[in-house]
Design a protein around this motif. Sequence first.
Motif, PDB file in Angstrom:
ATOM      1  N   LYS A  90      -5.915   8.899 -13.467  1.00 32.01           N
ATOM      2  CA  LYS A  90      -6.553   8.153 -12.612  1.00 32.01           C
ATOM      3  C   LYS A  90      -6.081   8.069 -11.199  1.00 32.01           C
ATOM      4  N   GLU A  93      -8.378   7.482  -7.990  1.00 32.49           N
ATOM      5  CA  GLU A  93      -8.462   6.004  -7.654  1.00 32.49           C
ATOM      6  C   GLU A  93      -7.594   5.348  -6.614  1.00 32.49           C
ATOM      7  N   ARG A  94      -6.657   5.888  -6.291  1.00 33.94           N
ATOM      8  CA  ARG A  94      -5.551   5.510  -5.338  1.00 33.94           C
ATOM      9  C   ARG A  94      -5.829   5.934  -3.765  1.00 33.94           C
TER      10      ARG A  94
END
Length: 171
Positions: A154, A157-158
């Motif tokens: 993921k 998402e950052r």
Amino acid sequence: MDLRQHIRGVPDFPKPGILFYDISTLLRHGPAWHEAVARMAEAIRPHAPTMLAGIESRGFLLAAPLALQLGLGFVMLRKRGKLPGATIGLDYALEYGTDRIEIQADAVRPGERVVILDDLLATGGTMAAGIELLRKAGAEVPAAAALIELTFLKGRERLDVPCEVLVSYDS
């Protein structure tokens, strides 16, 4: 062409339990490497970059030929102490500890559109730090790109910009 066929998975590297995605097998296969660079050029062209930035060190392998193909300049984001002259740096958190990346202070002009590249997007920490560093240097960052994304971590998402990838692994 299926680029996955040219990326080797190396189990237990650099430590037990890690599956390392080795791009050296892609780099040494001329037609596959040419295809990867061509596809990435088409993916990032719509973001209208005026410069490309590569993250040390495998990001250089992708960003430099792309910059050449697109007729753009290329700038390096390097580890602490690797660049001559005045630099701008950014410390960022890793899973255990911190790291630092730097850019030469005169590497980008204010407002320049810089797409940042690396070979792999995993947790997103280094890519997010690179975006922040480019902005600190005065650049606008319209997008990021990576050859490989480990979607299960993921990292996307950052990031607060779109991220173009050629190959994704879900586990």
